[in-house]
Every structure is written in C-alpha cells, then in structure tokens.
Design a protein around this motif. Structure first.
Motif, PDB file in Angstrom:
ATOM      1  N   GLY A 295       0.813  -1.207   0.000  1.00 25.71           N
ATOM      2  CA  GLY A 295       0.000   0.000   0.000  1.00 25.71           C
ATOM      3  C   GLY A 295       0.848   1.259   0.000  1.00 25.71           C
ATOM      4  N   TRP A 296       0.232   2.332   0.469  1.00 20.89           N
ATOM      5  CA  TRP A 296       0.856   3.650   0.443  1.00 20.89           C
ATOM      6  C   TRP A 296       1.353   4.065   1.821  1.00 20.89           C
ATOM      7  CZ3 TRP A 296       1.404   7.120  -3.684  1.00 20.89           C
ATOM      8  CH2 TRP A 296       0.816   6.718  -4.898  1.00 20.89           C
ATOM      9  N   ALA A 297       2.448   4.801   1.842  1.00 21.99           N
ATOM     10  CA  ALA A 297       2.918   5.486   3.041  1.00 21.99           C
ATOM     11  C   ALA A 297       2.331   6.893   3.014  1.00 21.99           C
ATOM     12  CB  ALA A 297       4.444   5.539   3.073  1.00 21.99           C
ATOM     13  N   VAL A 298       1.374   7.152   3.911  1.00 19.19           N
ATOM     14  CA  VAL A 298       0.576   8.378   3.868  1.00 19.19           C
ATOM     15  C   VAL A 298       0.873   9.231   5.096  1.00 19.19           C
ATOM     16  CG1 VAL A 298      -1.759   9.335   3.770  1.00 19.19           C
ATOM     17  CG2 VAL A 298      -1.262   7.150   2.636  1.00 19.19           C
ATOM     18  N   LEU A 299       1.369  10.431   4.884  1.00 17.29           N
ATOM     19  CA  LEU A 299       1.563  11.354   5.986  1.00 17.29           C
ATOM     20  C   LEU A 299       0.215  11.758   6.580  1.00 17.29           C
ATOM     21  CD1 LEU A 299       3.139  13.512   7.702  1.00 17.29           C
ATOM     22  CD2 LEU A 299       2.685  15.092   5.816  1.00 17.29           C
ATOM     23  N   GLU A 300       0.071  11.577   7.901  1.00 23.85           N
ATOM     24  CA  GLU A 300      -1.007  12.260   8.618  1.00 23.85           C
ATOM     25  C   GLU A 300      -0.325  13.252   9.549  1.00 23.85           C
ATOM     26  OE1 GLU A 300      -5.081  11.660  11.162  1.00 23.85           O
ATOM     27  OE2 GLU A 300      -3.483  10.200  11.448  1.00 23.85           O
ATOM     28  N   TRP A 301      -0.509  14.514   9.264  1.00 22.26           N
ATOM     29  CA  TRP A 301       0.166  15.528  10.061  1.00 22.26           C
ATOM     30  C   TRP A 301      -0.713  15.950  11.235  1.00 22.26           C
ATOM     31  CZ3 TRP A 301      -1.240  20.221  11.812  1.00 22.26           C
ATOM     32  CH2 TRP A 301      -0.248  20.949  12.500  1.00 22.26           C
ATOM     33  N   GLU A 302      -0.161  15.848  12.430  1.00 23.74           N
ATOM     34  CA  GLU A 302      -0.768  16.404  13.634  1.00 23.74           C
ATOM     35  C   GLU A 302       0.367  16.789  14.568  1.00 23.74           C
ATOM     36  OE1 GLU A 302      -5.096  14.132  13.900  1.00 23.74           O
ATOM     37  OE2 GLU A 302      -3.467  13.504  15.220  1.00 23.74           O
ATOM     38  N   CYS A 303       0.400  18.047  14.981  1.00 19.82           N
ATOM     39  CA  CYS A 303       1.445  18.511  15.882  1.00 19.82           C
ATOM     40  C   CYS A 303       0.958  19.789  16.548  1.00 19.82           C
ATOM     41  CB  CYS A 303       2.747  18.766  15.119  1.00 19.82           C
ATOM     42  SG  CYS A 303       4.130  19.286  16.176  1.00 19.82           S
ATOM     43  N   ALA A 304       1.157  19.877  17.871  1.00 17.95           N
ATOM     44  CA  ALA A 304       0.706  21.060  18.616  1.00 17.95           C
ATOM     45  C   ALA A 304       1.733  22.184  18.586  1.00 17.95           C
ATOM     46  CB  ALA A 304       0.424  20.666  20.066  1.00 17.95           C
ATOM     47  N   ILE A 305       2.868  21.949  17.926  1.00 16.60           N
ATOM     48  CA  ILE A 305       3.947  22.936  17.966  1.00 16.60           C
ATOM     49  C   ILE A 305       4.221  23.522  16.583  1.00 16.60           C
ATOM     50  CG2 ILE A 305       6.385  23.301  18.537  1.00 16.60           C
ATOM     51  CD1 ILE A 305       6.124  20.940  20.515  1.00 16.60           C
ATOM     52  N   LYS A 306       4.430  22.647  15.617  1.00 13.51           N
ATOM     53  CA  LYS A 306       4.890  23.080  14.295  1.00 13.51           C
ATOM     54  C   LYS A 306       3.720  23.471  13.398  1.00 13.51           C
ATOM     55  CE  LYS A 306       8.584  21.259  12.677  1.00 13.51           C
ATOM     56  NZ  LYS A 306       9.582  20.273  12.199  1.00 13.51           N
ATOM     57  N   HIS A 307       3.924  24.445  12.518  1.00 13.96           N
ATOM     58  CA  HIS A 307       2.900  24.874  11.567  1.00 13.96           C
ATOM     59  C   HIS A 307       2.632  23.742  10.570  1.00 13.96           C
ATOM     60  CE1 HIS A 307       0.884  27.145   8.371  1.00 13.96           C
ATOM     61  NE2 HIS A 307       0.676  28.096   9.279  1.00 13.96           N
ATOM     62  N   PRO A 308       1.356  23.531  10.220  1.00 13.76           N
ATOM     63  CA  PRO A 308       1.042  22.401   9.332  1.00 13.76           C
ATOM     64  C   PRO A 308       1.720  22.472   7.971  1.00 13.76           C
ATOM     65  CG  PRO A 308      -0.879  23.823   9.658  1.00 13.76           C
ATOM     66  CD  PRO A 308       0.132  24.225  10.679  1.00 13.76           C
ATOM     67  N   GLU A 309       1.878  23.665   7.425  1.00 15.14           N
ATOM     68  CA  GLU A 309       2.491  23.750   6.104  1.00 15.14           C
ATOM     69  C   GLU A 309       3.976  23.397   6.165  1.00 15.14           C
ATOM     70  OE1 GLU A 309       1.359  27.073   3.573  1.00 15.14           O
ATOM     71  OE2 GLU A 309      -0.378  27.421   4.879  1.00 15.14           O
ATOM     72  N   GLN A 310       4.641  23.699   7.258  1.00 15.50           N
ATOM     73  CA  GLN A 310       6.014  23.255   7.419  1.00 15.50           C
ATOM     74  C   GLN A 310       6.066  21.741   7.567  1.00 15.50           C
ATOM     75  OE1 GLN A 310       8.197  24.951  10.723  1.00 15.50           O
ATOM     76  NE2 GLN A 310      10.040  23.758  10.285  1.00 15.50           N
ATOM     77  N   GLY A 311       5.125  21.198   8.359  1.00 16.95           N
ATOM     78  CA  GLY A 311       5.074  19.750   8.518  1.00 16.95           C
ATOM     79  C   GLY A 311       4.830  19.036   7.207  1.00 16.95           C
ATOM     80  N   ALA A 312       3.946  19.593   6.374  1.00 14.15           N
ATOM     81  CA  ALA A 312       3.663  18.985   5.074  1.00 14.15           C
ATOM     82  C   ALA A 312       4.877  19.055   4.159  1.00 14.15           C
ATOM     83  CB  ALA A 312       2.468  19.678   4.426  1.00 14.15           C
ATOM     84  N   ALA A 313       5.566  20.197   4.164  1.00 15.40           N
ATOM     85  CA  ALA A 313       6.736  20.363   3.298  1.00 15.40           C
ATOM     86  C   ALA A 313       7.846  19.399   3.689  1.00 15.40           C
ATOM     87  CB  ALA A 313       7.227  21.807   3.365  1.00 15.40           C
ATOM     88  N   GLU A 314       8.001  19.161   4.992  1.00 17.86           N
ATOM     89  CA  GLU A 314       9.039  18.245   5.452  1.00 17.86           C
ATOM     90  C   GLU A 314       8.642  16.785   5.293  1.00 17.86           C
ATOM     91  OE1 GLU A 314      10.731  21.240   8.986  1.00 17.86           O
ATOM     92  OE2 GLU A 314       9.497  19.481   9.494  1.00 17.86           O
ATOM     93  N   GLY A 315       7.332  16.532   5.177  1.00 15.22           N
ATOM     94  CA  GLY A 315       6.849  15.159   5.179  1.00 15.22           C
ATOM     95  C   GLY A 315       7.214  14.365   3.945  1.00 15.22           C
ATOM     96  N   ALA A 316       7.101  14.981   2.761  1.00 18.96           N
ATOM     97  CA  ALA A 316       7.370  14.240   1.523  1.00 18.96           C
ATOM     98  C   ALA A 316       8.813  13.739   1.454  1.00 18.96           C
ATOM     99  CB  ALA A 316       7.018  15.088   0.306  1.00 18.96           C
ATOM    100  N   PRO A 317       9.825  14.589   1.673  1.00 20.09           N
ATOM    101  CA  PRO A 317      11.202  14.061   1.635  1.00 20.09           C
ATOM    102  C   PRO A 317      11.488  13.075   2.761  1.00 20.09           C
ATOM    103  CG  PRO A 317      11.185  16.387   2.278  1.00 20.09           C
ATOM    104  CD  PRO A 317       9.810  16.062   1.801  1.00 20.09           C
ATOM    105  N   PHE A 318      10.845  13.259   3.922  1.00 18.68           N
ATOM    106  CA  PHE A 318      11.056  12.321   5.032  1.00 18.68           C
ATOM    107  C   PHE A 318      10.577  10.929   4.641  1.00 18.68           C
ATOM    108  CE2 PHE A 318       9.925  10.065   8.871  1.00 18.68           C
ATOM    109  CZ  PHE A 318      10.904  10.411   9.782  1.00 18.68           C
TER     110      PHE A 318
END
Length: 359
Positions: A295-318
C-alpha cells in the motif's frame, strides 16, 4: 518483498475555506508541488469530493482520477473516519458527534447512525469505482467510557458492547466484500478498536471477516505505550493502510499516559511532525518491506507545535528517504553457486564408504 508506494498525504488536516486548500484541484496542485505522489481524501468534505456522486457515477470517478493524473497524483484511499465514528456512538458523546453529521439528523441518534452507515457503504462502492483496494475508517465506540474499570463494570458490559458493534459493522463489511475493497480500521484511542486485543475481540464476533482490516498508525501506540513494532509482527497480514505519523511520550512526576486533562502541547504523550518524535521509522519501513505491504505510506500531520504547512513540506522528503526499494537479489549472491545436491550430501557427510554421495 514489495516496495511501498509514496509519498502520500492525508488531506483532512489541511483542507479549509482558503486557497489552495478549498478545492480538490488547488490542494492537489499544492500537494504535487511538495513532492507527493498520492492523496488520501476525506470523503466528508464536499469541497474536495462528493461521496454520494462517486457512489453513483463512474464518470465522476474517472474525472477525479484524470484530474489528479494530470498532476502526477493518485488517490491512495478514501477516508470515512467521521462517518465511521457515527456508526457507533455512546450517548455521552451525542452532542459532540452531531457536528460530524448533517443538520437534518442532529438530535436524532437513530437517523444519524443510518446516515453514517449508508455513507460508509457508499465509500465501498466509490472506492471500487476509483480502482482502490483499501479504505480508511474508524469503528466508533460503545464501550469507550468504561475503558478504565472504576467503578467495576457490570458483568458482560464489554461483551455486549462488542456484540452490538459487530452487529452494526457486519452488513457494512459485506458491502466492502461485494466491492472487493478492504475496510481498514484506524486503531485509535476513543474507538472501541484501540489496540490488538480489542481488534481481536471484534474479529471474533464477525467470524474473522476478511474485509475487516487495520490502518496502522504507530503514533497512537506510542501514546498508549504499546509495542508498535511487535504489533506489526502480530498483525501484518491485516494491515492494509499506513499513516506515517510521529509522536513522543515523556512522562513526568505530574502526569503520564492519561495526560491530566492538559492541552496537547503540555501532555507527556503528544503527536509530533515527522522526525520530531520518537517513532522508529527505519525499523517500521523495514518491517513493512519484509511483510510485503504493497500500500501507500501516507503522511497524517498532527502537531501542537509546528505549523502544518512546514510539517507537510518536510513530510514528503522524510517519507521518500524511508521508503525502501526492495532488493531483487541477495547481497551475497555473487559468492554462491547453483544447487548441487551431490555436493550438499558430501558437505553433510551423507556418503558411502568410497566418499560418494549416497542416493
């Protein structure tokens, strides 16, 4: 072994009423621009996806697939997390969960449940029309208010709750079977299916239904202090979806697993952006590859500290960094030879008096 597909992103935490998050085309452009190859679509958000139309119209589904393909994207799965939650709601949560349903079924638990059941069934049909193999959802919960047995639970309460949960889900799972799609329950606190034991209790009551499967998200196990790597070893045959989400658990002298009713930022256990928590993703991705997860490796972003758009940008290369392109050859093949049965017998001492391999 199989190579996991990805990276992909779950859109639920990003969709909104402002561009580029207010339409499927715009949010798809945003996701593709960040390097994602797939999107998991929340089916309750009509600004992104019309679930009822998708269940009725192959043309609509083909248009969705075509729109995304033009951007280099695929649908990984549809999600009915909110509708699945409403299949089974304890009365203590009626007022809060009404917000997940249309106004016309508010203050009417029976009508709300009927709506939710039909929505999840529609998702099975829509998934087939989109050519998908798996679907992400929640189980809902009837026993959750009683998870900590004080006061002592009445005898049979949990058993009766799981009997009812199975009764509600069995016809839905049959529709998934008719459409050739696996229903993957996210194993999640707040749901009756929140760990391996409760998943097994449910399976037993639905006769091990082949379409009742798991969405694996290690972050929820970190917060419960459950061994998320051993979970993969035990349940890998039932894991059909994968949320790549990080978390940490840092207990202190004032609070632990239950969190002391604190906000997320203050809790010992909290979700984090990828790479900021404690989850052992190299080992998870290794086990996924070994277990033939396709199947797929799917980012689910949830964080009380970091901005979601930063989390999304970092998620793909991670995610890309952690996906293992599985090998087709053993690393020591260069030193091996073809099968030689005669030599094998000689190496094991299975020889006659003249030193020849015995027949």
């Amino acid at each position: 072994m199989k190579t996991i597909k990805g990276p992909a992103i779950f859109l639920a935490q990003f969709s909104g009423d402002k561009a580029p998050f207010d339409s499927l085309e715009a949010i798809a452009d945003w996701a593709a621009g960040l390097g994602y190859a797939g999107i998991q679509i929340p089916s309750w958000n009509k600004s992104l996806f019309d679930l009822d139309n998708a269940a009725e119209s192959q043309t609509y589904c083909d248009e969705i697939k075509g729109l995304l393909a033009d951007k280099g994207l695929e649908v990984t799965e549809l999600s009915t997390h909110l509708q699945g939650q409403l299949v089974a709601v304890h009365p203590a949560y009626d007022a809060q969960f009404d917000g997940f349903a249309p106004l016309e079924v508010h203050n009417n638990p029976k009508a709300r449940q009927e709506w939710a059941v039909q929505q999840v069934k529609n998702a099975a049909v829509a998934s087939r029309r989109l050519g998908l193999k798996a679907h992400a959802t929640f189980s809902g919960a009837l026993a959750w208010p009683y998870f900590y047995p004080w006061p002592a639970r009445p005898a049979g309460l949990v058993e009766d709750a799981f009997n009812e949960l199975a009764k509600r889900w069995k016809p839905i799972l049959d529709v998934f079977d008719e459409n050739g799609v696996d229903a993957a329950f996210e194993i999640h606190p707040g749901e009756d299916l929140h760990d391996g034991v409760t998943f097994e209790m449910f399976l037993e009551r639905i006769d091990n239904h082949s379409r009742a499967n798991i969405l694996y998200d290690p972050s929820h196990f970190v917060l419960q202090q459950l061994d998320y790597l051993a979970f993969l070893d035990i349940y890998h045959e039932r894991i059909k979806c994968f949320h790549v989400k990080d978390a940490e658990f840092r207990p202190n002298g004032r609070s632990g697993v239950y969190g002391g009713y604190q906000s997320w930022v203050d809790r010992p256990g909290r979700f984090r952006s990828l790479g900021d928590g404690q989850v052992d993703f190299p080992e998870i991705f290794s086990k996924m590859a070994i277990n033939d997860f396709d199947g797929w490796a799917v980012l689910e972003w949830e964080c009380a500290i970091k901005h979601p758009e930063q989390g999304a940008a970092e998620g793909a290369p991670f995610i890309t960094k952690h996906i293992i392109r599985v090998t087709e050859h053993a690393f020591d093949d260069f030193a091996g030879g073809g099968a030689d049965r005669e030599l094998n017998k000689q190496l094991m001492g299975i020889v006659d008096d003249a030193g020849r391999a015995k027949p």
